[in-house]
Design a protein around this motif. Structure first.
Motif, short mmCIF file in Angstrom:
data_model
loop_
_atom_site.label_atom_id
_atom_site.label_comp_id
_atom_site.label_asym_id
_atom_site.label_seq_id
_atom_site.Cartn_x
_atom_site.Cartn_y
_atom_site.Cartn_z
N LEU A 118 0.82 -1.21 0.00
CA LEU A 118 0.00 0.00 0.00
C LEU A 118 0.86 1.27 0.00
O LEU A 118 2.07 1.21 0.27
CB LEU A 118 -0.90 0.00 1.24
CG LEU A 118 -1.95 -1.11 1.28
CD1 LEU A 118 -2.45 -1.30 2.71
CD2 LEU A 118 -3.12 -0.76 0.37
N PRO A 119 0.25 2.42 -0.30
CA PRO A 119 0.97 3.69 -0.17
C PRO A 119 1.50 3.85 1.25
O PRO A 119 0.97 3.28 2.20
CB PRO A 119 -0.10 4.74 -0.49
CG PRO A 119 -1.09 4.02 -1.35
CD PRO A 119 -1.11 2.62 -0.83
N PRO A 120 2.57 4.65 1.43
CA PRO A 120 3.16 4.81 2.77
C PRO A 120 2.20 5.53 3.70
O PRO A 120 1.21 6.13 3.28
CB PRO A 120 4.40 5.65 2.49
CG PRO A 120 4.07 6.42 1.25
CD PRO A 120 3.23 5.49 0.41
N VAL A 172 -3.75 5.04 6.20
CA VAL A 172 -3.93 4.94 7.65
C VAL A 172 -4.67 3.64 7.94
O VAL A 172 -5.35 3.09 7.07
CB VAL A 172 -4.72 6.15 8.22
CG1 VAL A 172 -3.96 7.45 7.99
CG2 VAL A 172 -6.11 6.24 7.62
N TRP A 173 -4.55 3.16 9.16
CA TRP A 173 -5.15 1.88 9.53
C TRP A 173 -6.23 2.09 10.56
O TRP A 173 -5.98 2.58 11.66
CB TRP A 173 -4.08 0.93 10.06
CG TRP A 173 -3.13 0.48 9.00
CD1 TRP A 173 -2.09 1.19 8.48
CD2 TRP A 173 -3.15 -0.76 8.30
NE1 TRP A 173 -1.45 0.47 7.49
CE2 TRP A 173 -2.10 -0.74 7.36
CE3 TRP A 173 -3.97 -1.89 8.37
CZ2 TRP A 173 -1.83 -1.80 6.51
CZ3 TRP A 173 -3.70 -2.97 7.52
CH2 TRP A 173 -2.66 -2.91 6.60
N MET A 174 -7.47 1.76 10.18
CA MET A 174 -8.60 1.80 11.10
C MET A 174 -8.69 0.43 11.76
O MET A 174 -9.39 -0.46 11.28
CB MET A 174 -9.89 2.12 10.35
CG MET A 174 -9.83 3.38 9.51
SD MET A 174 -9.57 4.84 10.52
CE MET A 174 -9.72 6.14 9.28
N GLY A 175 -7.95 0.25 12.84
CA GLY A 175 -7.79 -1.08 13.39
C GLY A 175 -6.94 -1.89 12.43
O GLY A 175 -5.94 -1.41 11.89
N THR A 214 -6.91 2.01 5.08
CA THR A 214 -7.70 2.99 4.33
C THR A 214 -6.74 3.96 3.65
O THR A 214 -5.90 4.57 4.32
CB THR A 214 -8.64 3.77 5.26
OG1 THR A 214 -9.57 2.87 5.87
CG2 THR A 214 -9.41 4.83 4.49
N VAL A 215 -6.86 4.09 2.34
CA VAL A 215 -6.03 5.03 1.59
C VAL A 215 -6.72 6.39 1.59
O VAL A 215 -7.91 6.49 1.28
CB VAL A 215 -5.78 4.53 0.16
CG1 VAL A 215 -5.05 5.59 -0.68
CG2 VAL A 215 -4.97 3.24 0.18
N VAL A 216 -5.98 7.43 1.93
CA VAL A 216 -6.51 8.79 2.02
C VAL A 216 -6.00 9.62 0.85
O VAL A 216 -4.80 9.59 0.53
CB VAL A 216 -6.12 9.46 3.35
CG1 VAL A 216 -6.74 10.85 3.47
CG2 VAL A 216 -6.53 8.58 4.53
N LEU A 217 -6.91 10.34 0.20
CA LEU A 217 -6.58 11.19 -0.93
C LEU A 217 -6.74 12.64 -0.51
O LEU A 217 -7.81 13.03 -0.03
CB LEU A 217 -7.49 10.90 -2.12
CG LEU A 217 -7.66 9.43 -2.53
CD1 LEU A 217 -8.67 9.31 -3.67
CD2 LEU A 217 -6.32 8.83 -2.93
N HIS A 275 1.37 4.75 -6.98
CA HIS A 275 1.09 3.75 -5.95
C HIS A 275 0.15 2.68 -6.51
O HIS A 275 -0.66 2.95 -7.40
CB HIS A 275 0.43 4.39 -4.73
CG HIS A 275 1.22 5.51 -4.13
ND1 HIS A 275 2.36 5.32 -3.40
CD2 HIS A 275 1.00 6.86 -4.16
CE1 HIS A 275 2.83 6.48 -3.00
NE2 HIS A 275 2.02 7.44 -3.45
N THR A 276 0.25 1.48 -5.96
CA THR A 276 -0.69 0.43 -6.28
C THR A 276 -1.72 0.33 -5.15
O THR A 276 -1.35 0.18 -3.98
CB THR A 276 0.02 -0.93 -6.43
OG1 THR A 276 0.98 -0.85 -7.49
CG2 THR A 276 -0.99 -2.03 -6.75
#
Length: 493
Positions: free
Chosen positions: A32-34, A70-73, A77-80, A380-381
């Motif tokens: 995932l993206p950083p 970011v990780w919701m638990g 979740t990828v944020v744009l 990013h993939t």
């Protein structure tokens, strides 16, 4: 097996789930993206420098770029962030970013707009938009309905005789009555007990899913369902709201005349009966209730909160309020209510309504989109099924797109000549295939309710609330679901 053995087995199961989930997290992190390093199992949930995103995104963008994870638990979740990135995703890659993950709302099923079945969602959306247009969405007929409701609201507020009051119930009831007239075929009296029971259920539900506890619930729905807490009450009240809708659907079924549909429910039931002959049923009776519930909640909650926020803004900035009132007096006068035809002649009022929506920060972490396929995006993939949040706050407060993003400034929507001008980075209703289906109605309601209220009243705040920043009052309303007492001083006509 004795108690000690049972306890040990339970502990082993918990540890296994914990370590397995953590292993999957860190293995998937490489794909995932950083983003900020997640804690095992909990992700970034309890990291104050990460959530809520509308407070932390600037620092995260600076460190990781406009596309980060970011990780919701244990769920990524990828944020744009930023206009160019969000526009590219929602419009340039509309199909790829057009999915919706399963949202654990826990109201009977996953039917209606909340389900992740792409074919079903498309058909329901197409039918809903078409039917709403048939009942006047965006047309003069609907404008007349909003005007009538706005005048009822004026009478109700005038009865307070300038005394401080909490306007949430009557404002929300007025806004709700507009969508009720479309879906149920009639409005409700502001003192109707059954109707009034639904109003806090809507507002509490929206506030809950914007709160931190709501984010935690979305991250761990299966675990949270076994634990006590506010979410239990939200689920129970949601069931009561669903029952309220089902009773009206049942009543419509008993009095249905296929040749003379009265409202949205009738049209849906007629479509549902025709659909029963097909092998694949999309318009089931459950979908009627769930779709109507979605329209009722969306048409009641979000617009009413924007309108309530507008009254706080006017009380906070009396010089802006006075300028709006002056423009209304010059264009409309005092002997008739404002109409949609007046909007083009009232650029400042129109700009204020738009600036209120731009300035309204809120948390969207619990209502993400989902990738429909593996996608290469901005270097990013992003794997299929990954949740994605287009952070609209990052558009509305982008210093590259707004002259004074941190200030409440209606001039953002005015050109050098004082005429209203649109802004590309303004997306309060989202964009692309998942944009709000009620956008036209919401815009109409906001302008007509706002201008009619300002034509008749001057709004003021007293006490501690008067000293609070507008953005702080915004968070109180959207997340804490609290509102300071406000005065509505009748203007001479």
């Amino acid at each position: 097996m004795d108690v000690a053995g049972t306890g040990a087995l339970f502990l082993l199961c918990v540890l296994f789930i914990f370590f397995f989930s953590t292993f999957k997290m860190y293995r998937k992190q490489r794909e995932l993206p950083p983003g900020p390093a997640p804690w095992p199992f909990l992700g970034n949930l309890f990291q104050k420098d990460v959530l809520p995103l509308y407070n932390s995104y600037l620092k995260l963008v600076k460190k990781y770029g406009p596309v980060f994870t970011v990780w919701m638990g244990p769920k990524p979740t990828v944020v744009l962030c930023g206009y160019e990135v969000v526009k590219d995703a929602l419009l340039g890659h509309a199909e790829e970013f057009g999915g919706r993950p399963d949202i654990p709302l826990k109201i009977p099923g996953t039917s209606g707009f909340g389900n992740s079945d792409e074919k079903k969602w498309r058909e329901l959306r197409r039918f809903t938009l078409s039917t709403l247009r048939d009942f006047g969405m965006g047309k003069r007929r609907m404008s007349d309905r909003v005007q009538e409701e706005a005048l009822c609201l004026v009478e109700e507020i005038a009865a307070r005789q300038g005394q401080p009051f909490d306007p949430r119930s009557i404002i929300t009831s007025a806004v709700s009555n507009v969508i009720c007239s479309v879906v149920f075929g009639s409005r409700f009296d502001y003192r109707d007990k059954v109707f009034l029971e639904q109003i806090p259920r809507v507002t509490d539900r929206i506030a809950f899913f914007r709160s931190f506890l709501g984010v935690v619930y979305f991250a761990f729905p299966k675990i949270m369902n076994y634990l006590p807490g506010r979410h239990k009450n939200i689920i129970a009240e949601g069931q009561k709201m669903y029952t309220f809708i089902r009773e009206r659907v049942k009543s419509h079924m008993e009095s249905l005349d296929p040749q003379n549909p009265r409202d949205f429910i009738d049209c849906f039931l007629i479509k549902s009966e025709k659909d029963q002959s097909h092998n694949e049923v999309i318009f089931s009776h459950e979908d009627v209730a769930m779709t109507v519930l979605g329209l009722f909640v969306a048409g009641t909650g979000t617009t009413s909160q924007a309108l309530l926020y507008s009254l706080l803004a006017m009380a906070k900035f009396p010089h802006i309020q006075a300028k709006v009132q002056q423009e209304i007096a010059e264009v409309v006068g005092t002997h008739r209510p404002p109409s949609m035809e007046d909007r083009m002649k009232m650029p400042f009022t129109n700009a204020v309504v738009h600036e209120i929506q731009r300035y309204e920060k809120s948390s969207a972490e619990t209502f993400p989109r989902a990738m429909t396929r593996d996608t290469e995006f901005r270097g990013h993939t992003i794997p299929k099924g990954t949740s994605v949040i287009p952070l609209f706050t990052s558009l509305h407060f982008d210093p590259l797109r707004w002259e004074t993003p941190e200030e409440f400034n209606p001039g953002h929507f005015l050109d050098e000549k004082g005429e209203f001008t649109k802004r590309d980075a303004f997306m309060p209703f989202s964009a692309g295939k998942r944009s709000c289906p009620g956008e036209a109605l919401a815009k109409m309601e906001l302008f007509l309710f706002f201008s009619t209220l300002l034509q008749n009243f001057t709004f003021q705040m007293n006490g501690e609330a008067k000293e609070k920043e507008l953005l702080s009052l915004n968070v109180d309303l959207l997340i804490k679901n609290t509102y300071p007492p406000i005065q509505a001083i009748k203007r001479p006509l």
